[in-house]
Write a protein that holds these residues in place. Structure first.
Motif, PDB file in Angstrom:
ATOM      1  N   PRO A  53      38.488  58.597 169.575  1.00 41.28           N
ATOM      2  CA  PRO A  53      39.711  59.512 169.350  1.00 41.28           C
ATOM      3  C   PRO A  53      41.030  59.186 168.962  1.00 41.28           C
ATOM      4  O   PRO A  53      42.125  59.732 168.537  1.00 41.28           O
ATOM      5  CB  PRO A  53      39.851  60.123 170.636  1.00 41.28           C
ATOM      6  N   ASN A  54      41.184  57.771 169.093  1.00 41.43           N
ATOM      7  CA  ASN A  54      42.451  57.130 168.698  1.00 41.43           C
ATOM      8  C   ASN A  54      42.307  56.040 167.625  1.00 41.43           C
ATOM      9  O   ASN A  54      42.972  55.058 167.322  1.00 41.43           O
ATOM     10  CB  ASN A  54      43.141  56.504 170.000  1.00 41.43           C
ATOM     11  N   GLY A  55      41.310  56.282 166.828  1.00 41.98           N
ATOM     12  CA  GLY A  55      41.205  55.375 165.722  1.00 41.98           C
ATOM     13  C   GLY A  55      40.165  54.189 165.852  1.00 41.98           C
ATOM     14  O   GLY A  55      40.306  53.755 167.163  1.00 41.98           O
ATOM     15  N   LEU A  56      39.707  53.674 164.806  1.00 43.30           N
ATOM     16  CA  LEU A  56      38.883  52.414 165.071  1.00 43.30           C
ATOM     17  C   LEU A  56      39.782  51.265 165.160  1.00 43.30           C
ATOM     18  O   LEU A  56      39.291  50.173 165.969  1.00 43.30           O
ATOM     19  CB  LEU A  56      38.257  52.117 163.721  1.00 43.30           C
ATOM     20  N   SER A  57      40.984  51.173 165.014  1.00 39.92           N
ATOM     21  CA  SER A  57      41.844  49.942 165.106  1.00 39.92           C
ATOM     22  C   SER A  57      43.357  50.439 165.130  1.00 39.92           C
ATOM     23  O   SER A  57      43.657  51.660 164.652  1.00 39.92           O
ATOM     24  CB  SER A  57      41.635  49.062 164.031  1.00 39.92           C
ATOM     25  N   TRP A  94      44.578  52.443 162.157  1.00 42.07           N
ATOM     26  CA  TRP A  94      43.937  53.838 162.244  1.00 42.07           C
ATOM     27  C   TRP A  94      44.331  54.705 163.243  1.00 42.07           C
ATOM     28  O   TRP A  94      43.526  55.585 163.677  1.00 42.07           O
ATOM     29  CB  TRP A  94      42.374  54.112 161.768  1.00 42.07           C
ATOM     30  N   SER A  95      45.461  54.367 163.952  1.00 44.29           N
ATOM     31  CA  SER A  95      45.549  54.944 165.493  1.00 44.29           C
ATOM     32  C   SER A  95      46.210  56.282 165.291  1.00 44.29           C
ATOM     33  O   SER A  95      45.925  56.911 166.456  1.00 44.29           O
ATOM     34  CB  SER A  95      46.588  54.069 166.029  1.00 44.29           C
ATOM     35  N   GLY A  96      46.304  56.887 164.085  1.00 34.92           N
ATOM     36  CA  GLY A  96      46.620  58.301 164.182  1.00 34.92           C
ATOM     37  C   GLY A  96      45.660  58.996 163.850  1.00 34.92           C
ATOM     38  O   GLY A  96      45.856  60.247 163.513  1.00 34.92           O
ATOM     39  N   TYR A  97      44.495  58.544 163.527  1.00 29.69           N
ATOM     40  CA  TYR A  97      43.218  59.503 162.874  1.00 29.69           C
ATOM     41  C   TYR A  97      42.097  59.241 163.940  1.00 29.69           C
ATOM     42  O   TYR A  97      42.046  58.329 164.927  1.00 29.69           O
ATOM     43  CB  TYR A  97      42.845  58.612 161.675  1.00 29.69           C
ATOM     44  N   ILE A  98      41.310  60.274 163.830  1.00 33.52           N
ATOM     45  CA  ILE A  98      40.240  60.279 164.508  1.00 33.52           C
ATOM     46  C   ILE A  98      38.988  59.553 163.698  1.00 33.52           C
ATOM     47  O   ILE A  98      38.733  59.861 162.486  1.00 33.52           O
ATOM     48  CB  ILE A  98      39.422  61.618 164.626  1.00 33.52           C
TER      49      ILE A  98
END
Length: 364
Positions: A67-71, A74-78
């Protein structure tokens, strides 16, 4: 495909054989519903929530939802990944698609297509940005759904193929011949009077198709039977049935098929409940199940309460379960309540409403 033909010198007969190279695939689909999206945002970046396991192509899979990105990048993405959970040293060749679904369950243009040999997992770090999801109409009541379509490419196989028989037997056309017999009326020995119209038919066909008609037509008076034996026509009056319904019933008796139902919501579809009643009346189980199956296609928020009451009255268990399944979806149930759709059930079938409430409260 390779085909080999040879001639047997002793008999002069052509020996034919064939084989096919087949690239075998198996496809599957898994829906991942995120119910309570805002709460999943508490999961730290780089941490995932896994779906329940599912099986496609002989392998076990899970979907990993970040829900908060792979790393942190990418914290702003799913982020979303397809994970292979069983050990396959050579990996698994797949084609797969992740799709965000709209309220009607149709995919919208946020997706990733991949054709990869998966050893552990494969997906996308930027499936959709959280800001974009939260502004969209696809996040409803803090819920949204992701669909994963997956096709697994299995080993290429070589199989023998059937080159055909010397004699090809066409499919049965009995229904066509009997339907033509009904339309022509040739040899008809019974006339039905229904709703001001008359229909010619054949006693032997009717008696073979319905135990009730068998009993009724066998029970004609001696005078009527004698008249029919000498070429006269016995007359049977049918009460409490419309002419178009009886015509459809006769058509089914002779051809084992229903009228064209492509005009959904039209006269043909409106005929289905009457045909269910006719099927019960004449003890024709397959006809009842056929109509029941087609009625399932017309279950929606505006019709579900009426159809559910009908199903209970006419002992259509499969149709009733289809209505219960439709109402088990929270969104569908909410829409039915909005239009006061369950009031009909409360007044006409309170026991069915009680059964529905029991099923919904017992659901996990």
């Amino acid at each position: 495909m390779t085909t080999i033909a040879s001639t047997n010198k002793n008999s002069g007969r052509l020996l034919r054989s064939g084989s096919a190279i087949v690239a075998v695939t198996e496809s599957g689909q898994h829906l991942l519903k995120i119910d309570g999206y805002s709460h999943t945002k508490d999961v730290p970046t780089g941490s995932d929530i896994k779906s329940r396991p599912f099986r496609v192509g002989g392998h076990n899979w899970r979907i990993s939802y970040y829900p908060n990105g792979l790393s942190s990048a990418w914290s702003g993405y799913i982020s979303i990944f397809l994970q292979l959970t069983n050990d396959v040293p050579d990996g698994v060749r797949t084609q797969h698609t992740f799709s965000l679904l709209d309220r009607e369950g149709k995919p919208v243009p946020y997706f990733i297509n991949a054709g990869k040999r998966i050893f552990t997992g494969w997906g996308t770090s930027a499936f959709i940005s959280r800001d974009e999801l939260e502004r969209s109409a696809h996040l409803q009541d803090d819920c949204f759904t992701i669909r994963c379509d997956i096709t697994v490419m299995k080993e290429i196989q070589t199989k023998s193929i059937d080159l055909g028989k010397a004699v090809e037997v066409p499919p049965s056309d009995l229904h066509g011949h009997l339907g033509g017999l009904l339309e022509a009326g040739e040899g008809a020995d019974v006339m039905f009077e229904v709703d001001g119209k008359t229909f010619m038919a054949h006693r032997c066909v009717l008696m073979a198709r319905s135990p009730v008609l068998h009993a009724e037509l066998s029970g004609l008076t001696t005078e009527e039977s004698a008249a029919a034996a000498h070429g006269s026509v016995a007359v049977v009056r049918i009460e409490d049935m419309e002419a178009q319904d009886f015509e459809a019933l006769l058509r089914y008796i002779y051809t084992d098929s229903l009228p064209d139902m492509k005009d959904e919501g039209g006269d043909a579809a409106a005929m289905l409940p009457d045909l269910v009643a006719a099927a019960n009346r004449y003890q024709m189980e397959r006809l009842r199940l056929l109509c029941e199956d087609k009625l399932c296609q017309f279950v929606n928020v505006r019709t579900v309460a009426i159809i559910l009451a009908f199903a209970a009255e006419h002992h259509c268990q499969g149709l009733k379960e289809a209505c219960f399944q439709f109402l088990s979806d929270t969104e569908n149930l909410r829409e039915v309540f909005k239009i006061n759709g369950l009031e009909h059930l409360r007044e006409s079938c309170p026991s069915v409403l009680e059964e529905l409430i029991a099923k919904l409260t017992a659901a996990p």
